[in-house]
Design a protein around this motif. Structure first.
Motif, PDB file in Angstrom:
ATOM      1  N   ARG A 105      16.400 -12.143   1.997  1.00 45.98           N
ATOM      2  CA  ARG A 105      14.987 -12.266   1.644  1.00 45.98           C
ATOM      3  C   ARG A 105      14.607 -13.730   1.457  1.00 45.98           C
ATOM      4  O   ARG A 105      15.327 -14.489   0.822  1.00 45.98           O
ATOM      5  N   PRO A 106      13.486 -14.151   1.995  1.00 46.05           N
ATOM      6  CA  PRO A 106      13.050 -15.549   1.859  1.00 46.05           C
ATOM      7  C   PRO A 106      12.762 -15.897   0.401  1.00 46.05           C
ATOM      8  O   PRO A 106      12.263 -15.072  -0.360  1.00 46.05           O
ATOM      9  N   ASP A 107      13.069 -17.112   0.027  1.00 53.05           N
ATOM     10  CA  ASP A 107      12.750 -17.620  -1.290  1.00 53.05           C
ATOM     11  C   ASP A 107      11.398 -18.320  -1.185  1.00 53.05           C
ATOM     12  O   ASP A 107      11.303 -19.524  -0.954  1.00 53.05           O
ATOM     13  N   TRP A 108      10.340 -17.541  -1.345  1.00 59.20           N
ATOM     14  CA  TRP A 108       8.998 -18.071  -1.128  1.00 59.20           C
ATOM     15  C   TRP A 108       8.649 -19.112  -2.210  1.00 59.20           C
ATOM     16  O   TRP A 108       8.853 -18.892  -3.392  1.00 59.20           O
ATOM     17  N   HIS A 109       8.100 -20.248  -1.780  1.00 58.88           N
ATOM     18  CA  HIS A 109       7.658 -21.269  -2.718  1.00 58.88           C
ATOM     19  C   HIS A 109       6.599 -22.143  -2.041  1.00 58.88           C
ATOM     20  O   HIS A 109       6.429 -22.108  -0.824  1.00 58.88           O
ATOM     21  N   MET A 110       5.866 -22.912  -2.877  1.00 65.02           N
ATOM     22  CA  MET A 110       4.836 -23.785  -2.339  1.00 65.02           C
ATOM     23  C   MET A 110       5.462 -25.038  -1.760  1.00 65.02           C
ATOM     24  O   MET A 110       6.390 -25.613  -2.320  1.00 65.02           O
ATOM     25  N   HIS A 111       4.934 -25.453  -0.635  1.00 66.52           N
ATOM     26  CA  HIS A 111       5.457 -26.612   0.076  1.00 66.52           C
ATOM     27  C   HIS A 111       4.264 -27.379   0.637  1.00 66.52           C
ATOM     28  O   HIS A 111       3.229 -26.806   0.942  1.00 66.52           O
ATOM     29  N   ILE A 112       4.400 -28.700   0.764  1.00 62.93           N
ATOM     30  CA  ILE A 112       3.323 -29.508   1.328  1.00 62.93           C
ATOM     31  C   ILE A 112       3.549 -29.686   2.814  1.00 62.93           C
ATOM     32  O   ILE A 112       4.543 -30.282   3.234  1.00 62.93           O
ATOM     33  N   ALA A 113       2.643 -29.163   3.595  1.00 63.30           N
ATOM     34  CA  ALA A 113       2.743 -29.292   5.051  1.00 63.30           C
ATOM     35  C   ALA A 113       2.386 -30.722   5.446  1.00 63.30           C
ATOM     36  O   ALA A 113       1.445 -31.321   4.915  1.00 63.30           O
ATOM     37  N   ASP A 114       3.141 -31.277   6.360  1.00 66.87           N
ATOM     38  CA  ASP A 114       2.947 -32.661   6.758  1.00 66.87           C
ATOM     39  C   ASP A 114       2.193 -32.731   8.076  1.00 66.87           C
ATOM     40  O   ASP A 114       2.763 -32.592   9.148  1.00 66.87           O
ATOM     41  N   HIS A 115       0.876 -32.926   7.976  1.00 67.18           N
ATOM     42  CA  HIS A 115       0.045 -33.095   9.170  1.00 67.18           C
ATOM     43  C   HIS A 115      -0.577 -34.488   9.180  1.00 67.18           C
ATOM     44  O   HIS A 115      -1.585 -34.715   9.841  1.00 67.18           O
ATOM     45  N   ALA A 116       0.008 -35.414   8.424  1.00 70.52           N
ATOM     46  CA  ALA A 116      -0.577 -36.751   8.284  1.00 70.52           C
ATOM     47  C   ALA A 116      -0.469 -37.549   9.575  1.00 70.52           C
ATOM     48  O   ALA A 116       0.405 -37.321  10.405  1.00 70.52           O
ATOM     49  N   ALA A 117      -1.379 -38.515   9.709  1.00 67.79           N
ATOM     50  CA  ALA A 117      -1.435 -39.330  10.923  1.00 67.79           C
ATOM     51  C   ALA A 117      -0.303 -40.339  10.994  1.00 67.79           C
ATOM     52  O   ALA A 117       0.090 -40.760  12.079  1.00 67.79           O
ATOM     53  N   ASN A 118       0.212 -40.747   9.833  1.00 69.23           N
ATOM     54  CA  ASN A 118       1.300 -41.722   9.823  1.00 69.23           C
ATOM     55  C   ASN A 118       2.185 -41.497   8.602  1.00 69.23           C
ATOM     56  O   ASN A 118       1.868 -40.672   7.742  1.00 69.23           O
ATOM     57  N   ALA A 119       3.271 -42.238   8.525  1.00 68.27           N
ATOM     58  CA  ALA A 119       4.241 -42.042   7.445  1.00 68.27           C
ATOM     59  C   ALA A 119       3.640 -42.346   6.078  1.00 68.27           C
ATOM     60  O   ALA A 119       3.907 -41.648   5.098  1.00 68.27           O
ATOM     61  N   THR A 120       2.819 -43.380   5.996  1.00 73.21           N
ATOM     62  CA  THR A 120       2.209 -43.744   4.720  1.00 73.21           C
ATOM     63  C   THR A 120       1.312 -42.642   4.191  1.00 73.21           C
ATOM     64  O   THR A 120       1.366 -42.287   3.006  1.00 73.21           O
ATOM     65  N   ALA A 121       0.481 -42.082   5.064  1.00 72.16           N
ATOM     66  CA  ALA A 121      -0.427 -41.020   4.639  1.00 72.16           C
ATOM     67  C   ALA A 121       0.344 -39.800   4.155  1.00 72.16           C
ATOM     68  O   ALA A 121      -0.005 -39.187   3.140  1.00 72.16           O
ATOM     69  N   GLY A 122       1.404 -39.464   4.865  1.00 71.35           N
ATOM     70  CA  GLY A 122       2.208 -38.318   4.461  1.00 71.35           C
ATOM     71  C   GLY A 122       2.911 -38.543   3.139  1.00 71.35           C
ATOM     72  O   GLY A 122       2.923 -37.672   2.264  1.00 71.35           O
ATOM     73  N   TYR A 123       3.490 -39.719   2.986  1.00 73.61           N
ATOM     74  CA  TYR A 123       4.212 -40.031   1.747  1.00 73.61           C
ATOM     75  C   TYR A 123       3.257 -40.081   0.559  1.00 73.61           C
ATOM     76  O   TYR A 123       3.536 -39.531  -0.506  1.00 73.61           O
ATOM     77  N   THR A 124       2.118 -40.750   0.750  1.00 75.40           N
ATOM     78  CA  THR A 124       1.161 -40.899  -0.339  1.00 75.40           C
ATOM     79  C   THR A 124       0.586 -39.565  -0.776  1.00 75.40           C
ATOM     80  O   THR A 124       0.457 -39.295  -1.981  1.00 75.40           O
ATOM     81  N   ALA A 125       0.230 -38.721   0.180  1.00 80.48           N
ATOM     82  CA  ALA A 125      -0.313 -37.410  -0.156  1.00 80.48           C
ATOM     83  C   ALA A 125       0.691 -36.607  -0.978  1.00 80.48           C
ATOM     84  O   ALA A 125       0.339 -35.965  -1.977  1.00 80.48           O
ATOM     85  N   THR A 126       1.939 -36.651  -0.568  1.00 84.81           N
ATOM     86  CA  THR A 126       2.991 -35.923  -1.272  1.00 84.81           C
ATOM     87  C   THR A 126       3.196 -36.480  -2.676  1.00 84.81           C
ATOM     88  O   THR A 126       3.272 -35.719  -3.657  1.00 84.81           O
ATOM     89  N   ALA A 127       3.277 -37.804  -2.782  1.00 88.10           N
ATOM     90  CA  ALA A 127       3.499 -38.442  -4.081  1.00 88.10           C
ATOM     91  C   ALA A 127       2.361 -38.146  -5.054  1.00 88.10           C
ATOM     92  O   ALA A 127       2.598 -37.822  -6.230  1.00 88.10           O
ATOM     93  N   CYS A 128       1.139 -38.256  -4.584  1.00 86.72           N
ATOM     94  CA  CYS A 128      -0.015 -38.055  -5.458  1.00 86.72           C
ATOM     95  C   CYS A 128      -0.156 -36.605  -5.900  1.00 86.72           C
ATOM     96  O   CYS A 128      -0.496 -36.333  -7.066  1.00 86.72           O
ATOM     97  N   MET A 129       0.091 -35.674  -4.997  1.00 84.26           N
ATOM     98  CA  MET A 129      -0.004 -34.267  -5.376  1.00 84.26           C
ATOM     99  C   MET A 129       1.071 -33.923  -6.404  1.00 84.26           C
ATOM    100  O   MET A 129       0.810 -33.240  -7.405  1.00 84.26           O
ATOM    101  N   GLY A 130       2.286 -34.419  -6.188  1.00 82.90           N
ATOM    102  CA  GLY A 130       3.346 -34.168  -7.156  1.00 82.90           C
ATOM    103  C   GLY A 130       3.018 -34.770  -8.511  1.00 82.90           C
ATOM    104  O   GLY A 130       3.235 -34.144  -9.557  1.00 82.90           O
ATOM    105  N   LEU A 131       2.490 -35.990  -8.505  1.00 80.96           N
ATOM    106  CA  LEU A 131       2.131 -36.656  -9.749  1.00 80.96           C
ATOM    107  C   LEU A 131       0.993 -35.915 -10.456  1.00 80.96           C
ATOM    108  O   LEU A 131       0.987 -35.806 -11.687  1.00 80.96           O
ATOM    109  N   ALA A 132       0.067 -35.392  -9.683  1.00 83.58           N
ATOM    110  CA  ALA A 132      -1.049 -34.648 -10.264  1.00 83.58           C
ATOM    111  C   ALA A 132      -0.571 -33.378 -10.954  1.00 83.58           C
ATOM    112  O   ALA A 132      -1.027 -33.038 -12.054  1.00 83.58           O
ATOM    113  N   PHE A 133       0.354 -32.655 -10.338  1.00 83.51           N
ATOM    114  CA  PHE A 133       0.894 -31.449 -10.956  1.00 83.51           C
ATOM    115  C   PHE A 133       1.671 -31.798 -12.216  1.00 83.51           C
ATOM    116  O   PHE A 133       1.589 -31.094 -13.228  1.00 83.51           O
ATOM    117  N   HIS A 134       2.428 -32.882 -12.161  1.00 85.39           N
ATOM    118  CA  HIS A 134       3.193 -33.316 -13.338  1.00 85.39           C
ATOM    119  C   HIS A 134       2.246 -33.700 -14.474  1.00 85.39           C
ATOM    120  O   HIS A 134       2.454 -33.321 -15.634  1.00 85.39           O
TER     121      HIS A 134
END
Length: 210
Positions: A105-134
């Motif tokens: 059975r899959p271990d369902w969990h929330m994940h951030i899909a990476d559709h960013a235009a570049n590495a910076t956008a992807g990294y920043t979006a991930t970092a900020c969302m994680g920081l916001a939840f924290h």
């Protein structure tokens, strides 16, 4: 929540620079890729341009921690919101791991899909969302800056009594040793002053006739 894990992305990025020591490890594409850790697929898109872009984001993220450390919760949230508006995320449900081998059975969990235009956008979006939840889960005052000068690394306080003041055990030990030595110096200075005062008093006392 699973997404809170990504708050460490923000800490890793900010701590690539030590402002008071004048050091900066974010100087190459390899350094950018190292920030991603195990997420090598996203890191492969990194280019020289991402070094400059991430340095800009780094300064803005440090400002979030500085506002939180100064007790200005509204400013910290406003700065983080501005980043999230500029670098939005696309959360999705992921089940790439399994709970057990028998059922599969899959271990369902929330994940951030990476559709960013570049590495910076992807990294920043991930970092900020994680920081916001924290931040929303534990509080703005859980974002701290190391009190052991000259270190100004940032950290996320996960202690039960909100007592963390240093980014690492090494800095905590260094600060404690420095405080101990300062107390010893003060005690020595006080003893020396007391001794000099006693000598002055003795010298100024007139001798009695015998």
């Amino acid at each position: 929540m699973e997404l809170a894990y990504y708050s460490d992305y923000a800490v890793r990025l900010v701590n690539t620079e030590q402002p008071e020591r004048g050091t900066d490890s974010l100087t190459s594409v390899e350094a950018v890729r190292d920030l991603f850790g195990p997420a090598q697929q996203a890191a492969r898109r990194a280019t020289d341009s991402d070094v400059t872009r991430l340095r800009t984001v780094r300064a803005r993220l440090r400002a979030v921690f500085e506002a939180a450390d100064a007790g200005d919760e509204v400013l910290a949230v406003d700065l983080l919101n501005a980043l999230m508006m500029e670098f939005p995320v696309s959360p999705q449900i992921s089940g790439h791991e399994h709970r057990d081998d028998a059922g599969g059975r899959p271990d369902w969990h929330m994940h951030i899909a990476d559709h960013a235009a570049n590495a910076t956008a992807g990294y920043t979006a991930t970092a900020c969302m994680g920081l916001a939840f924290h931040l929303t889960d534990l509080g703005v005052d859980r974002l701290g800056i190391c009190q052991a000068r000259p270190c100004r690394n940032v950290y996320l306080d996960t202690s039960t009594n909100r007592s963390r003041r240093y980014c690492s055990d090494r800095c905590a030990t260094r600060a404690n040793v420095a405080a101990y030595r300062a107390r010893k110096r003060l005690e020595s200075e006080r003893s020396a002053r007391t001794g000099r005062t006693a000598e002055t008093t003795q010298d100024s006392t007139p001798a009695t006739d015998r």
